[in-house]
Design a protein around this motif. Structure first.
Motif, mmCIF file in Angstrom:
data_model
loop_
_atom_site.group_PDB
_atom_site.id
_atom_site.type_symbol
_atom_site.label_atom_id
_atom_site.label_comp_id
_atom_site.label_asym_id
_atom_site.label_seq_id
_atom_site.Cartn_x
_atom_site.Cartn_y
_atom_site.Cartn_z
ATOM 1 N N ASP A 30 64.076 64.935 39.947
ATOM 2 C CA ASP A 30 63.924 66.182 40.021
ATOM 3 C C ASP A 30 63.921 66.772 38.680
ATOM 4 N N LEU A 37 60.995 67.176 42.879
ATOM 5 C CA LEU A 37 61.426 66.291 44.152
ATOM 6 C C LEU A 37 61.184 67.356 45.273
ATOM 7 N N LEU A 64 57.622 62.989 45.074
ATOM 8 C CA LEU A 64 57.470 63.837 44.199
ATOM 9 C C LEU A 64 56.209 64.506 44.067
#
Length: 165
Positions: A30, A37, A64
């Motif tokens: 992330d 994410l 993602l």
């Protein structure tokens, strides 16, 4: 302006608190510039594929959203592995963290450093089942439905773990 695509990343660890390694790797994913994410699977425990005598693996899959090109995303994944002290000595040997770029949008990629879809994807239950948890309607770039691959790959030796997420 770069195009945004969905990429799927397989995560695995069997050293140094594997569940925590994978959970920290989600945060690392992330934190990639140019990526966000958007989904994480539950964790799974699986027997190792490689040399005998190593601990079981903890596996998961993440999705993602990214504007990064595939090779740049691979570089970012390898940087996260290095941050987790990944050492590449024995093929399929024990590791603190393994991040594999499984799918990148609907692209088929074959370069010296990158093969997408990941070559082992069709026969690896520890990838297919977590992937199905977050993308059950997914089709591979060649049009093969993920659910068709699941029917050919029984979850023998795969244990879904309860997660606090």
């Amino acid at each position: 302006m770069s195009r945004t695509v969905i990429a799927y990343v397989g995560l695995g660890s069997n050293l140094d608190e594997p569940e925590e390694q994978v959970e920290r790797a989600f945060a690392g994913l992330d934190g990639i510039d140019g990526a966000r994410l958007v989904a994480v699977s539950p964790l799974y425990r699986s027997a190792p594929m490689g040399p005998a005598g190593q601990p079981d693996y903890i596996n998961a899959v993440a999705a993602l959203e990214t504007t990064l090109e595939p090779e740049a995303l691979l570089d970012a994944l390898q940087a996260i592995e290095q941050h987790h002290q990944r050492v590449r000595t024995i093929r399929w040997g024990p590791r603190t963290l393994d991040l594999d770029l499984l799918l990148y949008d609907d692209a088929t990629i074959a370069t010296e450093h990158l093969s997408v879809p990941h070559p082992g994807l069709p026969e690896r239950a520890f990838v297919l089942y977590p992937l199905a948890d977050i993308a059950p309607g997914l089709h591979l770039p060649d049009g093969t439905p993920l659910m068709q691959l699941l029917r050919r790959c029984p979850p023998e030796g795969l244990e879904r773990l309860d997660s606090a997420r």
